[in-house]
Design an enzyme around this catalytic site. Structure first.
Site, mmCIF file in Angstrom:
data_model
loop_
_atom_site.group_PDB
_atom_site.id
_atom_site.type_symbol
_atom_site.label_atom_id
_atom_site.label_comp_id
_atom_site.label_asym_id
_atom_site.label_seq_id
_atom_site.Cartn_x
_atom_site.Cartn_y
_atom_site.Cartn_z
ATOM 1 N N LEU A 81 0.791 -1.355 0.075
ATOM 2 C CA LEU A 81 0.135 0.029 -0.116
ATOM 3 C C LEU A 81 0.895 1.309 -0.176
ATOM 4 C CD1 LEU A 81 -2.762 -1.035 2.497
ATOM 5 C CD2 LEU A 81 -2.887 -0.904 0.079
ATOM 6 N N GLY A 104 8.781 2.163 7.831
ATOM 7 C CA GLY A 104 8.536 1.006 7.386
ATOM 8 C C GLY A 104 7.544 0.878 6.011
ATOM 9 N N ASP A 125 2.106 13.209 16.046
ATOM 10 C CA ASP A 125 2.432 13.575 14.575
ATOM 11 C C ASP A 125 1.151 13.568 13.788
ATOM 12 O OD1 ASP A 125 4.255 13.331 12.242
ATOM 13 O OD2 ASP A 125 4.292 11.203 12.199
#
Length: 630
Positions: A34, A40, A150
């Site tokens: 995706l 990562g 974040d």
């Protein structure tokens, strides 16, 4: 790691797996990639019931950092408690795996960042519904004790029924690793709060500032503090005012209040929702099916058509003539045709056959431990398998793959054992028992005679009793003899004196600083992450970060002593400062073998320029019990 969206280059949503991509992650068979980010890669997979999930596989470099793993495990546990309508829930994770990962519900929609880049700024009505949904998500996230840290457009996904906030708390784990200072970038400086950019304490108000930036970005298509080098953007966030000239008038008050420099001046989440309602033409915010522009809704339709799960080869119906290397069948049987969930994820649950559920005859070959799945069959996840009711009660299928831990309450069916032969073997066992009994009796007689000749034994207190027979310990005594009649000598308790404690009073431990118990004198030193023995985390925690270190929060009124700290086993790696009050005590065990007792004396006042706690510390060096530092 933005997660469940394709990259901004306009490539296809579901990318084929590359040569360096895994095909499975802990039993989850991967169907497509995706996206990727600083932490990562993200893959599409499916649950056994056919529901799509997003698997986030953390970069190996982060997995090698022990402090990252510790914080990642802590944040995952907190994130699993978050169950909101506008969040993507964490449904599975393994922070301790060779490469950490977590699985969240798959959201078939683009990120806000992708939608704005491809289709431009969003209408005011859409932004109001977007901000209200994000405020509800933050309310649930903050309720679980998490500060997102974040919040940015790439961490907000646009679904047909509203936004979804993802990746909450993961930035806190990333901040703990030294990789963030070695060229690895986590997050976008354009969406940080002033206190975050300046390295000060992060609070839920930090997420409110980011929410205001996201709202301005969604309404204008550009960040409120501009773009450019990270240092330049951070300087403007801390020292300059945002450029809100392009923000629609109906959103100006909302965005302006959220972007206040001082955290105390920012609105609460409830006030943000009220501001959205006041700016909306209707009296109540309602989320219609077409709350997004048509072009963005079309992307949702495309992403909803996820690729089918990869096909899984069915298990063999007969035992192969030549078993694969490393694989031992657990029973010679021809299992019934398995019932498979929607095609795809892992091997189907094994079926309990009639031969397994009934009292079966001995197999022709001994059963061996399962060493792995057959060649070409992916390992199955450790999900509970339902029992099958047989004549002798419920029976369970074999553990499908021994590489994963057994679920709670799961008991694998044991392979039937061959009936032991009687006769000669029983005679041998009987003879062996007689010989063992004779030897034991002879030993006992020897010890009793030796005691009778004047051997001194000890009483329950460890003192000589002057008697010639083995003593019996008093009930509840510690450090006593066994009293079992074996005649073994009772070991004497240790006569080594307890180590003297060194006390250091009125230590002002500032947030972001740590203490090392081996120092003399013990003084606060700069740094909150890096394997320190006791640190005051700017996130509002006392941390025991050294390998083998731990903390214990003593109960109110419980006296803190060396003996009490040695006996405690309620270990934790961090304690929220909000749980501490004047007079509370904390036992500290370090990985270097020291024991400490922290007594909280007070905290900094609200008008203090720094955040600190005042404490007394008593240190017993090299006094930690081996059981707590092993």
């Amino acid at each position: 790691m933005g997660g469940q969206q394709a990259d901004r280059s306009g490539s296809e949503v579901f990318q084929s797996l590359a040569a360096d991509d895994p095909t499975t992650v802990a039993g989850y068979r991967l169907a497509a990639r995706l996206g990727a980010g600083g932490m990562g890669k993200v893959y599409l997979s499916y649950t056994p019931g056919g529901r799509p999930v997003a698997i986030k596989l953390i970069r190996p470099e982060f997995g090698e950092d022990a402090e990252f793993r510790r914080r990642f495990a802590q944040e995952v546990r907190s994130a699993q408690r978050v169950q909101g309508l506008f969040t993507a829930p964490v449904i599975d994770a393994d922070p301790e795996g060779a490469q950490p990962w977590l699985a969240t519900a798959y959201v078939p929609g683009p990120s806000l960042a992708d939608a704005v880049v491809r289709h431009g700024a969003l209408p005011v009505e859409t932004v109001l519904l977007l901000v209200a949904g994000m405020a509800e998500a933050l309310h649930v996230i903050h309720g679980a004790g998490i500060v997102h840290r974040d919040l940015k457009p790439s961490n907000v996904l646009l679904a047909s029924d509203g936004p979804r906030v993802i990746d909450f708390g993961i930035a806190h784990a990333a901040d703990a690793t030294s990789l963030t200072g070695s060229g690895v970038t986590i997050g976008t400086p354009s969406f940080m709060a002033p206190e975050q950019a300046a390295g000060r304490r992060v609070t839920p108000a930090t997420d409110v500032f980011a929410l205001g930036q996201v709202a301005a970005y969604a309404a204008t298509g550009v960040p409120a503090f501009g773009e450019g080098t990270g240092h330049g953007v951070l300087y403007r966030i801390v020292h300059e005012q945002p450029d809100l000239s392009g923000v629609p008038e109906r959103l100006t008050e909302l965005v302006t209040r959220c972007l206040s420099k001082e955290p105390e001046a920012r609105p609460t989440l409830a006030e943000i929702i009220q501001l959205c309602q006041a700016a909306n033409a209707a009296t109540v915010l309602r989320r219609p099916e077409d709350w997004l522009p048509g072009a963005v809704s079309a992307e949702i339709t495309a992403r909803a058509a996820a690729p089918a799960p990869p096909q899984t080869p069915p298990p063999p119906t007969t035992v192969p003539s030549a078993a694969p290397v490393g694989y031992s069948p657990t029973a010679p049987a021809a299992p019934a045709a398995p019932s498979t969930p929607p095609p795809g994820f892992g091997p189907p649950p094994q079926t309990v056959t009639a031969a397994q559920s009934a009292p079966a005859a001995a197999p022709s070959t001994p059963a061996g431990p399962p060493a792995g799945p057959p060649a070409g069959v992916a390992p199955a996840p450790a999900f509970p398998y339902a029992p099958t009711q047989g004549p002798g009660g419920p029976t369970y299928p074999q553990q499908p793959y021994p590489g994963r831990p057994m679920p709670t309450g799961y008991h694998p069916q044991q392979a039937p054992q061959q009936q032991k032969k009687r006769g000669g073997r029983g005679l041998v066992i009987a003879v062996a028992a007689v010989v063992a009994f004779a030897v034991a009796g002879g030993t006992t007689a020897y010890v009793l005679l030796k005691d009778k000749d004047g051997q001194t034994t000890t009483d329950a207190g460890g003192k000589p009793n002057g008697k010639g027979s083995a003593s019996t310990p008093s009930s509840g005594g510690t450090g006593t003899g066994t009293g079992t009649g074996t005649g073994s000598a009772t070991p004497k308790p240790s006569t080594a004196p307890a180590p003297e404690g060194a006390t250091y009073e009125n230590i002002n431990l500032t947030a972001g600083y740590h203490l090392t118990l081996g120092d003399d004198p013990v003084r606060p030193q700069d740094g909150e992450d890096g394997g320190y023995e006791l640190s005051y985390d700017t996130g509002g925690y006392l941390d025991a970060e050294s390998t083998g270190g731990n903390l214990v929060l003593l109960d109110p009124g419980q006296e803190g002593t060396l003996e009490a700290c040695r006996a405690e086993t309620r270990f934790t790696e961090n304690i929220a400062v909000s749980k501490l009050s004047q007079g509370r005590q904390v036992c500290v065990t370090t990985g270097t073998g020291h024991l400490g007792l922290v007594t909280v004396k007070g905290f900094s006042s609200e008008d203090s320029p720094s955040t600190y706690m005042t404490l007394d510390l008593t240190v017993w060096r090299n006094a930690a019990p081996s059981s707590s530092t092993s």
